[in-house]
Each structure stands twice: as structure tokens, then as C-alpha cells.
Write a protein that holds these residues in place. Structure first.
Motif, PDB file in Angstrom:
ATOM      1  N   CYS A   1       0.865  -1.334  -0.094  1.00 42.06           N
ATOM      2  CA  CYS A   1      -0.056   0.119   0.021  1.00 42.06           C
ATOM      3  C   CYS A   1       0.850   1.245   0.022  1.00 42.06           C
ATOM      4  CB  CYS A   1      -0.785  -0.005   1.042  1.00 42.06           C
ATOM      5  SG  CYS A   1      -2.132  -1.385   1.540  1.00 42.06           S
ATOM      6  N   LEU A   2       0.243   2.525  -0.035  1.00 42.41           N
ATOM      7  CA  LEU A   2       0.904   3.712  -0.232  1.00 42.41           C
ATOM      8  C   LEU A   2       1.773   3.984   1.213  1.00 42.41           C
ATOM      9  CD1 LEU A   2      -0.966   5.785   1.674  1.00 42.41           C
ATOM     10  CD2 LEU A   2      -2.228   5.570  -0.779  1.00 42.41           C
ATOM     11  N   THR A   3       1.335   2.872   2.242  1.00 43.68           N
ATOM     12  CA  THR A   3       2.357   3.355   3.381  1.00 43.68           C
ATOM     13  C   THR A   3       3.421   2.559   3.561  1.00 43.68           C
ATOM     14  OG1 THR A   3       0.736   1.749   4.407  1.00 43.68           O
ATOM     15  CG2 THR A   3       0.128   3.864   4.871  1.00 43.68           C
TER      16      THR A   3
ATOM     17  N   ILE B   1      -1.594  -1.334  -4.054  1.00 39.56           N
ATOM     18  CA  ILE B   1      -3.364  -1.313  -3.871  1.00 39.56           C
ATOM     19  C   ILE B   1      -3.457   0.091  -4.047  1.00 39.56           C
ATOM     20  CG2 ILE B   1      -5.279  -2.119  -2.823  1.00 39.56           C
ATOM     21  CD1 ILE B   1      -3.477  -4.180  -1.235  1.00 39.56           C
ATOM     22  N   ALA B   2      -3.320   0.872  -4.978  1.00 33.13           N
ATOM     23  CA  ALA B   2      -3.433   2.236  -5.319  1.00 33.13           C
ATOM     24  C   ALA B   2      -3.150   2.717  -6.680  1.00 33.13           C
ATOM     25  CB  ALA B   2      -2.563   3.032  -4.252  1.00 33.13           C
ATOM     26  N   VAL B   3      -3.803   3.545  -7.140  1.00 35.15           N
ATOM     27  CA  VAL B   3      -3.582   4.328  -8.385  1.00 35.15           C
ATOM     28  C   VAL B   3      -2.068   4.785  -8.494  1.00 35.15           C
ATOM     29  CG1 VAL B   3      -4.953   6.308  -8.353  1.00 35.15           C
ATOM     30  CG2 VAL B   3      -4.158   5.272 -10.659  1.00 35.15           C
ATOM     31  N   GLY B   4      -1.993   5.768  -7.138  1.00 33.44           N
ATOM     32  CA  GLY B   4      -0.769   6.660  -7.051  1.00 33.44           C
ATOM     33  C   GLY B   4       0.528   5.684  -6.690  1.00 33.44           C
ATOM     34  N   TYR B   5       1.532   5.896  -7.025  1.00 32.89           N
ATOM     35  CA  TYR B   5       2.727   4.770  -6.766  1.00 32.89           C
ATOM     36  C   TYR B   5       4.005   5.710  -6.427  1.00 32.89           C
ATOM     37  CZ  TYR B   5       3.236   5.749 -11.891  1.00 32.89           C
ATOM     38  OH  TYR B   5       3.532   6.300 -13.016  1.00 32.89           O
TER      39      TYR B   5
ATOM     40  N   VAL C   1     -10.438   1.664 -11.509  1.00 33.86           N
ATOM     41  CA  VAL C   1     -11.610   0.878 -10.723  1.00 33.86           C
ATOM     42  C   VAL C   1     -11.883   1.973  -9.750  1.00 33.86           C
ATOM     43  CG1 VAL C   1     -10.985  -1.510 -10.868  1.00 33.86           C
ATOM     44  CG2 VAL C   1      -9.685  -0.237  -9.172  1.00 33.86           C
ATOM     45  N   LEU C   2     -11.055   2.938  -9.515  1.00 27.25           N
ATOM     46  CA  LEU C   2     -11.373   4.080  -8.281  1.00 27.25           C
ATOM     47  C   LEU C   2     -11.645   5.295  -8.923  1.00 27.25           C
ATOM     48  CD1 LEU C   2      -8.526   5.577  -8.779  1.00 27.25           C
ATOM     49  CD2 LEU C   2      -7.675   4.069  -6.871  1.00 27.25           C
ATOM     50  N   ASP C   3     -11.845   5.606 -10.182  1.00 26.45           N
ATOM     51  CA  ASP C   3     -12.093   6.671 -10.744  1.00 26.45           C
ATOM     52  C   ASP C   3     -13.241   7.448 -10.175  1.00 26.45           C
ATOM     53  OD1 ASP C   3      -9.955   6.223 -12.466  1.00 26.45           O
ATOM     54  OD2 ASP C   3     -10.705   6.256 -14.264  1.00 26.45           O
TER      55      ASP C   3
ATOM     56  N   THR D   1      -5.607  14.651  -4.244  1.00 28.73           N
ATOM     57  CA  THR D   1      -4.682  13.890  -5.063  1.00 28.73           C
ATOM     58  C   THR D   1      -3.568  13.107  -4.280  1.00 28.73           C
ATOM     59  OG1 THR D   1      -3.553  13.730  -7.017  1.00 28.73           O
ATOM     60  CG2 THR D   1      -3.405  15.812  -5.997  1.00 28.73           C
ATOM     61  N   ARG D   2      -2.673  14.034  -3.674  1.00 27.37           N
ATOM     62  CA  ARG D   2      -1.484  13.613  -2.855  1.00 27.37           C
ATOM     63  C   ARG D   2      -0.937  14.494  -2.115  1.00 27.37           C
ATOM     64  NH1 ARG D   2      -2.457   9.076  -3.302  1.00 27.37           N
ATOM     65  NH2 ARG D   2      -1.083   7.256  -3.831  1.00 27.37           N
ATOM     66  N   GLY D   3      -0.515  14.500  -0.884  1.00 31.51           N
ATOM     67  CA  GLY D   3       0.026  15.551  -0.343  1.00 31.51           C
ATOM     68  C   GLY D   3       1.326  15.759  -0.709  1.00 31.51           C
TER      69      GLY D   3
ATOM     70  N   PRO E   1      -9.632  12.101   6.023  1.00 33.04           N
ATOM     71  CA  PRO E   1      -8.342  11.367   6.003  1.00 33.04           C
ATOM     72  C   PRO E   1      -7.882  10.425   5.033  1.00 33.04           C
ATOM     73  CG  PRO E   1     -10.095  10.554   7.461  1.00 33.04           C
ATOM     74  CD  PRO E   1     -10.621  11.521   6.492  1.00 33.04           C
ATOM     75  N   HIS E   2      -7.639  10.961   3.939  1.00 32.77           N
ATOM     76  CA  HIS E   2      -7.076  10.360   2.802  1.00 32.77           C
ATOM     77  C   HIS E   2      -8.218   9.068   2.497  1.00 32.77           C
ATOM     78  CE1 HIS E   2      -3.616   9.238   0.110  1.00 32.77           C
ATOM     79  NE2 HIS E   2      -4.548   8.824  -0.555  1.00 32.77           N
ATOM     80  N   ILE E   3      -9.502   9.415   2.212  1.00 35.27           N
ATOM     81  CA  ILE E   3     -10.698   8.392   1.931  1.00 35.27           C
ATOM     82  C   ILE E   3     -11.108   8.513   0.694  1.00 35.27           C
ATOM     83  CG2 ILE E   3     -11.312   8.237   4.271  1.00 35.27           C
ATOM     84  CD1 ILE E   3     -13.725  10.357   3.367  1.00 35.27           C
ATOM     85  N   GLY E   4     -10.182   9.340  -0.593  1.00 35.79           N
ATOM     86  CA  GLY E   4     -10.644   9.390  -1.806  1.00 35.79           C
ATOM     87  C   GLY E   4     -11.233   8.119  -2.441  1.00 35.79           C
ATOM     88  N   SER E   5     -10.586   7.069  -2.533  1.00 37.55           N
ATOM     89  CA  SER E   5     -11.229   5.784  -3.033  1.00 37.55           C
ATOM     90  C   SER E   5     -12.059   5.055  -2.003  1.00 37.55           C
ATOM     91  CB  SER E   5     -10.115   5.043  -3.644  1.00 37.55           C
ATOM     92  OG  SER E   5      -8.957   4.712  -2.488  1.00 37.55           O
ATOM     93  N   SER E   6     -12.089   5.478  -0.611  1.00 41.76           N
ATOM     94  CA  SER E   6     -12.626   4.401   0.343  1.00 41.76           C
ATOM     95  C   SER E   6     -14.168   4.273   0.126  1.00 41.76           C
ATOM     96  CB  SER E   6     -12.263   4.879   1.657  1.00 41.76           C
ATOM     97  OG  SER E   6     -12.322   4.122   2.640  1.00 41.76           O
TER      98      SER E   6
ATOM     99  N   THR F   1     -15.232   0.114  -4.095  1.00 41.00           N
ATOM    100  CA  THR F   1     -13.949   0.301  -4.829  1.00 41.00           C
ATOM    101  C   THR F   1     -12.747  -0.370  -4.194  1.00 41.00           C
ATOM    102  OG1 THR F   1     -14.822   2.312  -5.676  1.00 41.00           O
ATOM    103  CG2 THR F   1     -12.782   2.618  -5.481  1.00 41.00           C
ATOM    104  N   ARG F   2     -12.716  -0.100  -2.716  1.00 38.75           N
ATOM    105  CA  ARG F   2     -11.469  -0.935  -2.106  1.00 38.75           C
ATOM    106  C   ARG F   2     -11.353  -2.173  -2.385  1.00 38.75           C
ATOM    107  NH1 ARG F   2      -9.331   2.910   1.909  1.00 38.75           N
ATOM    108  NH2 ARG F   2      -8.731   4.510   0.454  1.00 38.75           N
ATOM    109  N   ARG F   3     -12.527  -2.918  -2.459  1.00 38.47           N
ATOM    110  CA  ARG F   3     -12.522  -4.500  -2.664  1.00 38.47           C
ATOM    111  C   ARG F   3     -12.123  -4.575  -4.293  1.00 38.47           C
ATOM    112  NH1 ARG F   3     -15.105  -7.818   0.636  1.00 38.47           N
ATOM    113  NH2 ARG F   3     -16.311  -6.952   2.271  1.00 38.47           N
ATOM    114  N   ALA F   4     -12.264  -3.627  -5.200  1.00 34.68           N
ATOM    115  CA  ALA F   4     -12.081  -3.869  -6.553  1.00 34.68           C
ATOM    116  C   ALA F   4     -10.370  -3.474  -6.706  1.00 34.68           C
ATOM    117  CB  ALA F   4     -12.784  -3.038  -7.384  1.00 34.68           C
ATOM    118  N   MET F   5     -10.151  -2.493  -5.939  1.00 35.43           N
ATOM    119  CA  MET F   5      -8.710  -2.293  -6.067  1.00 35.43           C
ATOM    120  C   MET F   5      -7.822  -3.287  -5.277  1.00 35.43           C
ATOM    121  SD  MET F   5      -9.010   1.625  -4.305  1.00 35.43           S
ATOM    122  CE  MET F   5      -7.343   1.882  -4.149  1.00 35.43           C
ATOM    123  N   ALA F   6      -8.189  -3.935  -4.339  1.00 36.26           N
ATOM    124  CA  ALA F   6      -7.252  -5.076  -3.683  1.00 36.26           C
ATOM    125  C   ALA F   6      -7.396  -6.285  -4.872  1.00 36.26           C
ATOM    126  CB  ALA F   6      -7.975  -5.529  -2.431  1.00 36.26           C
TER     127      ALA F   6
END
Ligand code: DGY
Length: 326
Positions: free
Chosen positions: A52-54, A74-78, A99-101, A237-239, A284-289, A293-298
Motif C-alpha cells: 500500500c502507499l504506506t 493497492i493504489a493508483v498513485g505509486y 477501478v477507483l476513478d 490527489t496527494r500530499g 483522512p485520505h478516503i478518496g477511494s474508500s 472500490t476498495r474491494r476492486a482495488m485489492a
């Protein structure tokens, strides 16, 4: 023999079930991110990683994991993955675009509407038992309908945000590294503008660019000064795309009217200046949450990983050159 993989954070049961059909899985279902040393130690004998992004995937981690062939984010951003370092070692890296657009675009809209109509501010007022009744001049917000929406970054998510603007009768202007095709501009009724022009004209500025060295502090004190004093800035988008310290100052001194923020520099330790400001809506960074969508991302990340480890080319491969290195 099945390839060995590490899943670094908690995922859904169906994702693990699918992975277990194809791989020998070690999963961190505690949902606390591993530190770099523990991560390197657990990944040392693995062929693949779902992360993940963490999780930071950098040259040092890759050097400690010589068997690693694939990293599925598990993110579009990398921006948590050093793609060049992966390529140099022949490690395939993948993300989860598409999947998260819609969910991410919805969240940008939620922030826009909430900031314009002061939803979190008035909700706190009600919850604190301070509402004494209707008044003509109470809690005046700004209109979203018929306003000018400026989108910086007209990729997939930017385009979905623009599409939704038709329902609000908005004027849409956008800036992007490359102008999009004329048929997309026509369909979205979107006008191309320079970033400077967009910042000067937009009532709502929505950022939708990926984070990179190039977009670091794309919006700082100088850019904020060129915006309308009535403008609202949305960062989902991103910090790091926004200079948060400069934004706190701009909101304090009324350089712009407000901000809706889902992402921050140094998450989760956001600039404390934001907490004291009523003109900012925070998430708190929930854009795709969303559940779906989170199931589809995973699942997308899992399929990318399994494909990569079975010798195929994963659909969302970020570094095709990695294959040539192996
Ligand atoms: C992404 O996909 O990049 C999101 O920020 C993760 O929620």
C-alpha cells in the motif's frame, strides 16, 4: 511450487482466498505498517509483494530482497515505489488505475460542496448545541452551480470530475501537461487554459496530478496569491502537491476563501494550523474508500501480482522495461 508472497497490510478475505489459490501467502492482517527493517526481513525470501502507499519500496529494500519479481500496489498513485530502482532490478511494479476513478471523483465533489456550503462547520455548531434558530444572514456559503471549475490534471479522474460538472451548470477549464483530444474537450465542454490563467479564473481549483518531484509544491504561496480571494482549493490527489504551510497562511489571511483536503504533507501528522481553521474541510485520505472500490482495488492488485508471478504481463504494469532485465 507456488511463489511466495507477502501482503503487507490487511486486505479482504476474498483477496486472500484468491491469492492463496496461486501463491504461498504471508499476510499482515494486523493492519499496522511494518517498519523498513521488519519489511525487509519478511520480504527477504518472497517472490512477490502486495503493498500500500504506506509501504516504501526503495533501492535499499529491493537490495535486501533478491528473489523479488513483482510489487503490486493497492493504489493508483505509486509515489511510494521507486520505479527506476524496481526496473534496474527487473522487478515488475503495478498499480490499480480505473477501478477507483468514480469514487475518487465523488470525493472531490463532496469536498467541493462541503467547503462551499460550510457543512462541517455548521455540523459542529449543531452538535455543540449552539443553534438558536434560522436567520437570513446565517452561514452564508458560495454557489457551486454556474461557478467556474478549474481542474489541474485532466487524466482519468480529472475527466470524471469534469463530467459531473455538467449537472451543476459549471464552466469547466483545465490545465494539463498535454492538451486532451478535441473530442474529449467537446464531450466534457472543457476549455484548455494555462495553469496561470486557470488559477486566476477558477472559483474552484481541483488538483488531480500525481505526486512527483515535478509536482512537489505545485501550489505554494506564489500560486495561492494569484487565485481569487473567493476561490476554494480542493486537494484529493496527494500530499506534497500543495505546500501545506503556505496554504495555512493563505487561509488565515484570506488570500483564498477555503480548502477541502483529503491528503496532506506528512500524513497522518498534518499541519496543526489546519485544525484551527473553520474555512477548511478535512478528510483522512478516503478518496477511494468505498466498500466496492476498495474491494476492486485489492482484487486488481492481486490479479496483477498473480499474473506477474505466473510469467505473464500484468495489465497494469508500470515498468515494461523490467521484463527485459530478467
Ligand atoms: C490511490 O489509489 O492512489 C489512493 O490515494 C489510495 O487510496
Amino acid at each position: 511450487m507456488k511463489p511466495k508472497i507477502l501482503v503487507t497490510r490487511e486486505v479482504f478475505d476474498e483477496t486472500l482466498d484468491y491469492l492463496a489459490q496461486h501463491c504461498e501467502v504471508e499476510a499482515n492482517q494486523q493492519d499496522a505498517a511494518y517498519g523498513p527493517d521488519v519489511l525487509a526481513q519478511r520480504l527477504g525470501d518472497k517472490d512477490g509483494m502486495m503493498c500500500c502507499l504506506t509501504d516504501r519500496v526503495d533501492a535499499a529494500l529491493l537490495a535486501a530482497c533478491p528473489r523479488l519479481k513483482a510489487v503490486a500496489n493497492i493504489a493508483v498513485g505509486y509515489n511510494n515505489i521507486d520505479i527506476a530502482a524496481c526496473t534496474a532490478r527487473g522487478v515488475m511494479a503495478t498499480n490499480t488505475p480505473g477501478v477507483l476513478d468514480d469514487s475518487t471523483a465523488d470525493l472531490a465533489w463532496a469536498l467541493m460542496l462541503a467547503t462551499a456550503r460550510r457543512i462541517t462547520e455548521v455540523e459542529s455548531h449543531i452538535r455543540a448545541g449552539q443553534w438558536t434558530g434560522w436567520r437570513l444572514k446565517q452561514w452564508l456559503g458560495v454557489d457551486v452551480h454556474h461557478a467556474t471549475l478549474g481542474i489541474i490534471g485532466m487524466g482519468r479522474i480529472g475527466q470524471v470530475i469534469a463530467r459531473r460538472a455538467a449537472g451543476f451548470d459549471m464552466k469547466v477549464i483545465y490545465s494539463n501537461r498535454n492538451r486532451v483530444a478535441p473530442e474529449i474537450e467537446r464531450r466534457l465542454n472543457a476549455e484548455y487554459a494555462s495553469r496561470e490563467d486557470l488559477l486566476a479564473r477558477a472559483d474552484f481549483v481541483v488538483l488531480q496530478v500525481p505526486y512527483s518531484a515535478e509536482t512537489h509544491h505545485l501550489i505554494g504561496a506564489a500560486e495561492l496569491k494569484t487565485m481569487k480571494p473567493t476561490a476554494i482549493l480542493i486537494n484529493s490527489t496527494r500530499g506534497g502537491v500543495v505546500d501545506d504551510a503556505a496554504l495555512v497562511e493563505a487561509l488565515k489571511d484570506g488570500t483564498i476563501r477555503g480548502a477541502g483536503l483529503d491528503v496532506f504533507e506528512n500524513e497522518p501528522r498534518l499541519n496543526p494550523g489546519f485544525l484551527a481553521l473553520k474555512s477548511v474541510v478535512l478528510a483522512p485520505h478516503i478518496g477511494s474508500s468505498t466498500e466496492a472500490t476498495r474491494r476492486a482495488m485489492a482484487m486488481t492488485a492481486a490479479q496483477n501480482l498473480v499474473t506477474a508471478l505466473s510469467g505473464g504481463t500484468p495489465p497494469n504494469l508500470l515498468n515494461a522495461e523490467a521484463n527485459q532485465k530478467r
